[in-house]
Design a protein around this motif. Structure first.
Motif, PDB file in Angstrom:
ATOM      1  N   UNK A   1       0.833  -1.203   0.000  1.00 52.78           N
ATOM      2  CA  UNK A   1       0.000   0.000   0.000  1.00 52.78           C
ATOM      3  C   UNK A   1       0.869   1.255   0.000  1.00 52.78           C
ATOM      4  N   UNK A   2       1.887   1.270   0.842  1.00 51.74           N
ATOM      5  CA  UNK A   2       2.742   2.452   0.929  1.00 51.74           C
ATOM      6  C   UNK A   2       3.390   2.743  -0.424  1.00 51.74           C
ATOM      7  N   UNK A   3       3.853   1.698  -1.081  1.00 56.12           N
ATOM      8  CA  UNK A   3       4.465   1.878  -2.402  1.00 56.12           C
ATOM      9  C   UNK A   3       3.442   2.366  -3.416  1.00 56.12           C
ATOM     10  N   UNK A   4       2.237   1.811  -3.362  1.00 60.38           N
ATOM     11  CA  UNK A   4       1.184   2.210  -4.297  1.00 60.38           C
ATOM     12  C   UNK A   4       0.785   3.669  -4.092  1.00 60.38           C
ATOM     13  N   UNK A   5       0.598   4.073  -2.854  1.00 60.87           N
ATOM     14  CA  UNK A   5       0.197   5.457  -2.574  1.00 60.87           C
ATOM     15  C   UNK A   5       1.322   6.424  -2.910  1.00 60.87           C
ATOM     16  N   UNK A   6       2.574   6.036  -2.645  1.00 61.60           N
ATOM     17  CA  UNK A   6       3.706   6.894  -2.995  1.00 61.60           C
ATOM     18  C   UNK A   6       3.791   7.079  -4.509  1.00 61.60           C
ATOM     19  N   UNK A   7       3.478   6.026  -5.260  1.00 59.26           N
ATOM     20  CA  UNK A   7       3.525   6.129  -6.719  1.00 59.26           C
ATOM     21  C   UNK A   7       2.463   7.081  -7.252  1.00 59.26           C
ATOM     22  N   UNK A   8       1.445   7.347  -6.443  1.00 62.35           N
ATOM     23  CA  UNK A   8       0.392   8.295  -6.818  1.00 62.35           C
ATOM     24  C   UNK A   8       0.625   9.685  -6.232  1.00 62.35           C
ATOM     25  N   UNK A   9       1.794   9.885  -5.620  1.00 69.38           N
ATOM     26  CA  UNK A   9       2.188  11.217  -5.171  1.00 69.38           C
ATOM     27  C   UNK A   9       1.995  11.506  -3.703  1.00 69.38           C
ATOM     28  N   UNK A  10       1.414  10.570  -2.939  1.00 73.00           N
ATOM     29  CA  UNK A  10       1.230  10.787  -1.507  1.00 73.00           C
ATOM     30  C   UNK A  10       2.525  10.489  -0.747  1.00 73.00           C
ATOM     31  N   UNK A  11       2.645  11.078   0.423  1.00 70.30           N
ATOM     32  CA  UNK A  11       3.716  10.725   1.350  1.00 70.30           C
ATOM     33  C   UNK A  11       3.192   9.622   2.254  1.00 70.30           C
ATOM     34  N   UNK A  12       3.714   8.435   2.109  1.00 68.00           N
ATOM     35  CA  UNK A  12       3.169   7.266   2.806  1.00 68.00           C
ATOM     36  C   UNK A  12       4.005   6.924   4.034  1.00 68.00           C
ATOM     37  N   UNK A  13       3.317   6.733   5.168  1.00 67.77           N
ATOM     38  CA  UNK A  13       3.966   6.359   6.423  1.00 67.77           C
ATOM     39  C   UNK A  13       3.201   5.192   7.039  1.00 67.77           C
ATOM     40  N   UNK A  14       3.935   4.166   7.442  1.00 67.85           N
ATOM     41  CA  UNK A  14       3.329   3.011   8.111  1.00 67.85           C
ATOM     42  C   UNK A  14       4.076   2.763   9.418  1.00 67.85           C
ATOM     43  N   UNK A  15       3.915   3.639  10.391  1.00 75.35           N
ATOM     44  CA  UNK A  15       4.647   3.486  11.653  1.00 75.35           C
ATOM     45  C   UNK A  15       4.119   2.316  12.466  1.00 75.35           C
ATOM     46  N   UNK A  16       5.022   1.576  13.063  1.00 71.45           N
ATOM     47  CA  UNK A  16       4.623   0.427  13.877  1.00 71.45           C
ATOM     48  C   UNK A  16       4.098   0.843  15.231  1.00 71.45           C
ATOM     49  N   UNK A  17       3.674  -0.130  15.983  1.00 71.11           N
ATOM     50  CA  UNK A  17       3.254   0.101  17.357  1.00 71.11           C
ATOM     51  C   UNK A  17       4.473   0.409  18.223  1.00 71.11           C
ATOM     52  N   UNK A  18       4.274   1.020  19.375  1.00 71.09           N
ATOM     53  CA  UNK A  18       5.413   1.291  20.267  1.00 71.09           C
ATOM     54  C   UNK A  18       6.163   0.004  20.610  1.00 71.09           C
ATOM     55  N   UNK A  19       7.472   0.006  20.383  1.00 69.51           N
ATOM     56  CA  UNK A  19       8.291  -1.150  20.703  1.00 69.51           C
ATOM     57  C   UNK A  19       8.320  -2.227  19.642  1.00 69.51           C
TER      58      UNK A  19
END
Length: 268
Positions: free
Chosen positions: A22-40
């Protein structure tokens, strides 16, 4: 040039890498994609499974605060996309006027919508399988409750790459196994000033059935704020990671465009 951020929030039993496509797909459409994990959360699911301790005490309050801080950190209000527990958090945040728009995919139920019984006994409260504060899914359980619409071979690959233990405290906060649901398992359904919200369900989902997503959609029935529902036939809870993920991601991209949420915000 400033671009619209998208924050992806994963749910229980999955690692943040579940959003990698998803992050790669959204970035390819011009969005800044972030998928931060849970704490730790470690950088890979295999690492988490080897040393899952940091996740053991996580509850809904800690996760909600974690992602609220991330969403607030951007100069441009981000889109929030959440799956399962992440979908619940996405609704909570957009209802609190955080985020430009939100997408809740197979979301854990909010407010008074009842949590369905789990399709198999994943653990016994107080039993040895939850003694470390965590509950794991075997590859067989994962296939049954998560990836029931794909072949066992694909399910096993998904389990190996993305599956991690879930905090027992978090499952309790969601009301699993008869626990009292956390007050944070809610969203302001009457907020008419929030951004648009899209709810997505898989009609073969065994963990968060389509009926639950439809009940959540009805919760918003009296609001004048934009709320949409998309149901995907023949899809299970793994609809964000299995071989059909692109159909869901592209639907979300199309919906954002229709709602005027673009990768490059217009100067106001």
């Amino acid at each position: 040039m400033n671009r619209t951020p998208v924050v992806f929030i994963h749910g229980a039993w999955l690692h943040a890498l579940s959003w990698e496509s998803w992050a790669e797909r959204f970035a390819s459409r011009g969005f800044l994609a972030f998928a931060p994990g849970w704490p730790g959360e470690a950088n890979a699911a295999q690492e988490v499974r080897r040393s899952p301790g940091p996740l053991g005490g996580l509850g809904l309050a800690a996760l909600t605060d974690h992602y609220a801080g991330i969403v607030r950190s951007f100069d441009i209000s981000p889109v929030i996309v959440g799956h399962s527990v992440g979908g619940l958090i996405a609704q909570h945040l957009i209802g609190a006027r955080m985020g430009r728009a939100a997408v809740a995919i197979a979301p854990a139920p909010i407010n008074a919508v009842p949590l369905p019984g789990l399709p198999v006994p994943l653990w016994t409260p107080g039993g040895a399988d939850g003694a470390d504060g965590l509950v794991s899914l075997s590859s067989e359980q994962f296939h049954h409750v998560f990836a029931n619409t794909v072949a066992p071979e694909e399910s096993d690959r998904l389990h190996e790459r993305y599956a991690v233990p879930a905090p027992l405290r978090l499952l309790g906060d969601l009301g699993c196994a008869g626990a009292v649901r956390s007050p944070l398992a809610m969203a302001d359904i009457g907020n008419t000033d929030r951004g648009p919200l899209l709810l997505i369900s898989g009609q073969e989902d065994r963990l968060v059935p389509d009926s639950v997503s439809r009940a959540v959609y009805k919760e918003y029935g009296d609001s004048t704020a934009v709320t949409d529902l998309k149901q995907f036939a023949d899809r299970g809870h793994s609809l964000v990671i299995d071989s059909g993920w692109r159909f869901v991601a592209d639907y979300v991209l199309g919906w954002l465009d229709e709602r005027g949420v673009r990768a490059l915000p217009e100067e106001g």
